[in-house]
Scaffold this motif. Structure first.
Motif, short mmCIF file in Angstrom:
data_model
loop_
_atom_site.label_atom_id
_atom_site.label_comp_id
_atom_site.label_asym_id
_atom_site.label_seq_id
_atom_site.Cartn_x
_atom_site.Cartn_y
_atom_site.Cartn_z
N THR A 41 0.83 -1.20 0.00
CA THR A 41 0.00 0.00 0.00
C THR A 41 0.87 1.25 0.00
O THR A 41 0.63 2.19 -0.77
CB THR A 41 -0.95 0.01 1.22
OG1 THR A 41 -1.76 -1.16 1.16
CG2 THR A 41 -1.82 1.24 1.25
N PHE A 42 1.87 1.30 0.85
CA PHE A 42 2.77 2.46 0.90
C PHE A 42 3.62 2.56 -0.37
O PHE A 42 3.80 3.65 -0.91
CB PHE A 42 3.68 2.39 2.14
CG PHE A 42 3.01 2.84 3.40
CD1 PHE A 42 2.96 4.18 3.75
CD2 PHE A 42 2.42 1.91 4.25
CE1 PHE A 42 2.35 4.60 4.91
CE2 PHE A 42 1.80 2.33 5.43
CZ PHE A 42 1.76 3.67 5.75
N LEU A 43 4.15 1.43 -0.82
CA LEU A 43 4.98 1.45 -2.02
C LEU A 43 4.17 1.86 -3.25
O LEU A 43 4.64 2.62 -4.09
CB LEU A 43 5.63 0.08 -2.22
CG LEU A 43 6.78 0.00 -3.21
CD1 LEU A 43 7.89 0.97 -2.84
CD2 LEU A 43 7.32 -1.42 -3.26
N TRP A 44 2.92 1.38 -3.34
CA TRP A 44 2.06 1.77 -4.46
C TRP A 44 1.78 3.28 -4.43
O TRP A 44 1.82 3.95 -5.47
CB TRP A 44 0.76 0.99 -4.45
CG TRP A 44 -0.10 1.40 -5.60
CD1 TRP A 44 -1.15 2.27 -5.60
CD2 TRP A 44 0.06 0.99 -6.96
NE1 TRP A 44 -1.65 2.42 -6.86
CE2 TRP A 44 -0.92 1.64 -7.72
CE3 TRP A 44 0.95 0.13 -7.61
CZ2 TRP A 44 -1.05 1.47 -9.09
CZ3 TRP A 44 0.82 -0.05 -8.97
CH2 TRP A 44 -0.17 0.62 -9.69
N ALA A 45 1.50 3.82 -3.25
CA ALA A 45 1.26 5.26 -3.14
C ALA A 45 2.49 6.03 -3.62
O ALA A 45 2.37 7.05 -4.31
CB ALA A 45 0.91 5.63 -1.71
N PHE A 46 3.68 5.56 -3.26
CA PHE A 46 4.92 6.20 -3.71
C PHE A 46 5.01 6.18 -5.24
O PHE A 46 5.25 7.21 -5.87
CB PHE A 46 6.14 5.50 -3.09
CG PHE A 46 7.44 5.93 -3.70
CD1 PHE A 46 8.04 7.12 -3.31
CD2 PHE A 46 8.07 5.16 -4.67
CE1 PHE A 46 9.24 7.54 -3.87
CE2 PHE A 46 9.26 5.56 -5.24
CZ PHE A 46 9.85 6.76 -4.84
N LEU A 47 4.82 5.01 -5.83
CA LEU A 47 4.94 4.88 -7.29
C LEU A 47 3.88 5.70 -8.02
O LEU A 47 4.17 6.33 -9.04
CB LEU A 47 4.85 3.40 -7.69
CG LEU A 47 6.02 2.53 -7.23
CD1 LEU A 47 5.72 1.06 -7.49
CD2 LEU A 47 7.31 2.96 -7.90
N GLY A 101 9.28 8.90 3.06
CA GLY A 101 8.53 8.09 4.02
C GLY A 101 7.75 6.98 3.34
O GLY A 101 7.78 5.83 3.77
N LEU A 102 7.03 7.32 2.27
CA LEU A 102 6.28 6.29 1.55
C LEU A 102 7.19 5.18 1.04
O LEU A 102 6.90 3.99 1.18
CB LEU A 102 5.52 6.91 0.37
CG LEU A 102 4.33 7.81 0.68
CD1 LEU A 102 3.78 8.42 -0.61
CD2 LEU A 102 3.24 7.05 1.43
N LEU A 103 8.32 5.58 0.45
CA LEU A 103 9.26 4.60 -0.09
C LEU A 103 9.88 3.76 1.02
O LEU A 103 9.90 2.53 0.95
CB LEU A 103 10.36 5.29 -0.90
CG LEU A 103 11.43 4.38 -1.49
CD1 LEU A 103 10.83 3.38 -2.47
CD2 LEU A 103 12.52 5.21 -2.16
N GLY A 104 10.38 4.41 2.06
CA GLY A 104 11.04 3.69 3.15
C GLY A 104 10.10 2.76 3.88
O GLY A 104 10.45 1.60 4.17
N ILE A 105 8.91 3.23 4.18
CA ILE A 105 7.93 2.39 4.88
C ILE A 105 7.56 1.21 3.99
O ILE A 105 7.53 0.05 4.43
CB ILE A 105 6.69 3.21 5.27
CG1 ILE A 105 7.05 4.27 6.31
CG2 ILE A 105 5.58 2.30 5.80
CD1 ILE A 105 6.00 5.36 6.48
N GLY A 106 7.30 1.48 2.72
CA GLY A 106 6.91 0.42 1.80
C GLY A 106 7.98 -0.65 1.66
O GLY A 106 7.69 -1.85 1.74
N VAL A 107 9.22 -0.23 1.46
CA VAL A 107 10.30 -1.20 1.26
C VAL A 107 10.56 -2.01 2.52
O VAL A 107 10.70 -3.24 2.46
CB VAL A 107 11.59 -0.49 0.77
CG1 VAL A 107 12.80 -1.41 0.82
CG2 VAL A 107 11.39 0.04 -0.65
#
Length: 181
Positions: A41-47, A101-107
């Motif tokens: 969810t976080f990684l998708w929001a980042f992308l 934050g979105l990228l770091g949390i997602g990864v």
């Protein structure tokens, strides 16, 4: 002479005793899937915000096209914290911190390595989104942002959530700090 079984407790793996987890295996896998789902969810929001994939962010507002990931949401905040969030909208520092934050949390959640730190950061991000959404329209107390905070707390505090279906056990052995797990 009877054989004594030894139970070895590894201080690097919170919640693990020898080879057995405190939670049943099915529960560990369920928590692992939950962690990965929230990470996605976080990684998708980042992308989506980076490339404007057309879901929450149209292509013309993508970061790669000069768009600001915080402008749309934060400039429309109403309620008790409107002044704070409206002032943050479009700020370069806030844009970079939000995207990082979105990228770091997602990864970290997807991999399980560093998931504790990622989950704590995710809890704060959900809390900020909750404050930006006040006052609530459908339920005056609980919404999906607070539910997200609770899930992030579970991921941060239950070791099985980062040790199943990921690199959490390996990371727990090599990380220099218990908090960085």
């Amino acid at each position: 002479m009877t054989a004594r079984s030894e139970i070895r407790v590894d201080p690097h793996l919170d919640g693990l005793v020898g080879e057995k987890h405190y939670l049943p295996t099915a529960g560990g896998y369920a928590l692992g899937v939950l962690r990965i789902a929230f990470g996605f969810t976080f990684l998708w929001a980042f992308l989506d915000k980076l490339f404007g994939l057309g879901f929450a962010t149209p292509a013309e507002r993508a970061v790669v096209n000069g768009g600001s990931p915080t402008t749309g949401y934060l400039s429309g905040v109403e309620g008790p914290f409107a002044g704070v969030f409206n002032a943050m909208a479009g700020g370069a520092v806030w844009d970079v911190l939000f995207m990082a934050g979105l990228l770091g949390i997602g990864v970290t959640l997807m991999l399980g390595a560093g998931a504790r730190v990622g989950a704590v950061a995710g809890a704060f991000m959900y809390l900020f989104m909750y404050l930006a959404a006040l006052p609530m329209v459908n339920n005056p107390v609980l919404d999906d942002h607070l539910s997200g905070v609770l899930v992030m707390v579970v991921i941060a505090t239950v070791p099985a959530s980062w040790s199943f279906l990921g690199l959490g056990e390996w990371w727990a052995r090599v990380s220099p700090s218990r908090f960085l797990r």
